[in-house]
Design an enzyme around this catalytic site. Structure first.
Site, short mmCIF file in Angstrom:
data_model
loop_
_atom_site.label_atom_id
_atom_site.label_comp_id
_atom_site.label_asym_id
_atom_site.label_seq_id
_atom_site.Cartn_x
_atom_site.Cartn_y
_atom_site.Cartn_z
N GLU A 166 0.59 -4.34 11.40
CA GLU A 166 0.15 -2.96 11.22
C GLU A 166 0.92 -2.13 12.23
O GLU A 166 0.68 -2.21 13.43
CB GLU A 166 -1.36 -2.84 11.45
CG GLU A 166 -2.22 -3.60 10.45
CD GLU A 166 -2.35 -2.90 9.11
OE1 GLU A 166 -1.78 -1.80 8.94
OE2 GLU A 166 -3.02 -3.46 8.22
N ASN A 214 -3.35 -5.83 -1.99
CA ASN A 214 -3.62 -6.75 -0.89
C ASN A 214 -5.06 -7.25 -0.87
O ASN A 214 -5.56 -7.74 0.14
CB ASN A 214 -3.28 -6.10 0.46
CG ASN A 214 -2.93 -7.15 1.51
OD1 ASN A 214 -2.33 -8.18 1.20
ND2 ASN A 214 -3.32 -6.89 2.75
N ARG A 273 -3.23 4.75 -2.24
CA ARG A 273 -3.11 3.42 -1.64
C ARG A 273 -2.77 2.33 -2.65
O ARG A 273 -1.92 1.46 -2.39
CB ARG A 273 -4.44 3.07 -0.95
CG ARG A 273 -4.59 1.63 -0.46
CD ARG A 273 -5.98 1.43 0.09
NE ARG A 273 -6.33 0.02 0.33
CZ ARG A 273 -6.26 -0.57 1.52
NH1 ARG A 273 -5.83 0.09 2.56
NH2 ARG A 273 -6.63 -1.84 1.66
N ARG A 332 0.69 4.56 0.51
CA ARG A 332 0.76 5.64 1.49
C ARG A 332 1.35 5.23 2.82
O ARG A 332 1.61 6.09 3.68
CB ARG A 332 -0.65 6.19 1.71
CG ARG A 332 -1.65 5.19 2.28
CD ARG A 332 -3.06 5.77 2.25
NE ARG A 332 -4.08 4.83 2.69
CZ ARG A 332 -5.38 5.09 2.64
NH1 ARG A 332 -5.80 6.26 2.19
NH2 ARG A 332 -6.26 4.21 3.05
N GLU A 333 1.60 3.96 3.01
CA GLU A 333 2.08 3.44 4.29
C GLU A 333 3.61 3.49 4.34
O GLU A 333 4.29 2.47 4.40
CB GLU A 333 1.53 2.03 4.51
CG GLU A 333 0.01 2.00 4.54
CD GLU A 333 -0.59 0.60 4.49
OE1 GLU A 333 0.18 -0.39 4.58
OE2 GLU A 333 -1.82 0.49 4.35
N HIS A 356 0.85 -1.20 0.00
CA HIS A 356 0.00 0.00 0.00
C HIS A 356 0.88 1.24 0.00
O HIS A 356 1.71 1.44 0.89
CB HIS A 356 -0.93 -0.01 1.21
CG HIS A 356 -2.00 -1.05 1.12
ND1 HIS A 356 -2.57 -1.64 2.23
CD2 HIS A 356 -2.61 -1.61 0.04
CE1 HIS A 356 -3.48 -2.52 1.84
NE2 HIS A 356 -3.52 -2.52 0.52
N HIS A 413 2.63 -3.52 7.11
CA HIS A 413 1.73 -2.43 6.76
C HIS A 413 1.71 -1.40 7.89
O HIS A 413 2.37 -1.54 8.91
CB HIS A 413 0.30 -2.96 6.55
CG HIS A 413 0.12 -3.80 5.34
ND1 HIS A 413 -0.44 -3.33 4.18
CD2 HIS A 413 0.44 -5.11 5.10
CE1 HIS A 413 -0.47 -4.30 3.28
NE2 HIS A 413 0.05 -5.40 3.82
N SER A 414 0.90 -0.36 7.72
CA SER A 414 0.54 0.55 8.80
C SER A 414 -0.87 1.06 8.49
O SER A 414 -1.31 1.01 7.33
CB SER A 414 1.52 1.73 8.89
OG SER A 414 1.33 2.66 7.84
#
Length: 407
Positions: free
Chosen positions: A373, A248, A232, A178-179, A176, A300-301
């Site tokens: 996360e 994902n 994203r 933006r993470e 993703h 991820h975050s």
């Protein structure tokens, strides 16, 4: 009035995302919005799918769900969205992030982990590590290409011994865009493994070969730097104005079931078929080429979670007890690092999500399959300050070490 506000917000977001105007998020706030009815839930999802609000985080453990929602502050009342303000103005955080990057980029003595880095800078750093540590590092510049032709790199780290029982420990990040803290923290893990090869990580590298794909979605990541910070998905062009598949949701395990969307405008659009995207195809094929391995991690975050299978269903996998126990050990290791609390839960307990990497890992026989996360729990969300890269990396590293010592 509500319709007028909605249309203006929708138009602004779309123009920003596609680079037709400056992608400023001045005046946008993030609130923690508690959904109190199924009608409100459906309405929020509709606003999200049409680009009118952006759901940053969702937790279904509280009745109908608590959402971190980005919305234009002046339109909150008209859209019927309220809640505790987590971020008063998103653009302030983005401006601070940009200023930090520019300042440190101009300082040749700055710590590499004091700032986030562009895709090109991440690739350069992999090359530096490979050149500086040829006995420990095997660098493959590309295991495949993104939809726009960027390389998907992999780095292998291990001690050059002849241990016939050495096992593979697989880690990936950057699905993703933006993470940003995901790839950044994964690079920190890479550095810790390499720098400790003669002492603190020697035993690990004697027993494991760490295989790490630190940035899968190079196209989306680059777009989040150049055009829209909160992008994203990948950058597949679907129509003249719609781009992107959620990587994902594109893995071949219960694809296109609950928690994904067939609407191309959705942030969780699953694509036209499993592994329709070159990124997921390349990475999954590469993973299968590695053979048997006990660990597969997807980074991820945000939300401070250790997620285990399944994501597509609340039914318990065969190794539920063992996965829970390993997750608990990792959560304890994280807490012991800087006091941060990570919840150790099944992914579907947070919200259903089908077609994810973690479920595909586990279904493919990689027993210790987890999604991390990372920080935080909403104070900064996706725009986490760069001064949290190192503590995030330390927490992730310590958790991964505990898992290595347990499997």
């Amino acid at each position: 009035k509500t319709i007028d506000c909605t249309m203006k917000t929708h138009m602004f977001v779309l123009l920003s995302i596609f680079g037709l105007v400056a992608a400023s998020l001045r005046g946008y706030t993030v609130v923690k919005y508690n959904v109190t009815s199924s009608e409100a839930r459906d309405r929020l999802e509709g606003l999200h799918d049409n680009g009118i609000v952006d759901i940053w985080s969702f937790d279904s453990r509280a009745v109908l769900g608590i959402n971190d929602v980005m919305v234009r502050r002046s339109f909150m009342q008209g859209l019927g969205i309220s809640g505790d303000v987590m971020i008063s103005d998103v653009q302030d955080l983005i401006d601070e992030e940009t200023a930090t990057y520019q300042s440190l980029k101009a300082d040749p003595t700055a710590d590499w982990y004091a700032s986030y880095h562009t895709y090109e800078e991440l690739i350069d750093q992999l090359e530096v590590l490979a050149n500086n540590y040829p006995d420990l590092v095997e660098y493959t510049p590309s295991i495949g290409k993104t939809i726009q032709g960027r390389d998907i790199p992999v780095i292998k780290i291990t001690n050059p011994n002849n241990n016939p029982e050495k096992r593979i420990y697989y880690i990936q990040a950057g699905q993703h865009a933006r993470e940003w803290v995901g790839p950044a923290s994964t690079f920190y893990v890479i550095s810790r493994l390499i720098e400790g090869a003669n002492n603190s990580t020697k035993t690990l590298l004697d027993q494991f070969q760490f295989v790490i794909v630190p940035i899968i979605n190079g196209d989306g990541y680059t777009w989040s730097w150049t055009n829209y910070r909160l992008w994203r998905k990948n950058r597949r062009q679907i129509t003249s104005t719609i781009y992107g598949v959620d990587l994902n949701r594109n893995w071949d395990n219960h694809w296109s079931e609950e928690g994904s969307s067939t609407n191309p405008s959705s942030d969780v659009y699953c694509g036209t078929k499993p592994f329709s995207e070159p990124e997921t195809t390349a990475v999954s094929n590469y993973i299968l080429s590695l053979g048997e391995m006990p660990v597969a991690i997807d980074v991820h975050s945000y939300s401070q979670l250790i997620l285990r299978p399944w994501g597509w269903s609340t039914q318990k996998p065969a190794d539920y007890a063992q996965l829970f126990a390993w997750g608990a050990k990792m959560a304890s290791a994280i807490k012991a690092t800087h006091g941060k609390i990570y919840d150790n839960i099944a992914a579907a307990d947070l919200y259903p999500a089908s077609g994810g990497a973690e479920d595909w890992f586990y279904a493919s026989g990689y027993k210790a399959s987890y999604t991390f996360e990372l920080r935080d729990t909403g104070a900064y969300g996706f725009v986490l300050p760069a001064n949290q890269i190192i503590p995030n990396g330390q927490e992730l590293f310590n958790a991964l070490v505990v898992l290595a010592n347990s499997v």
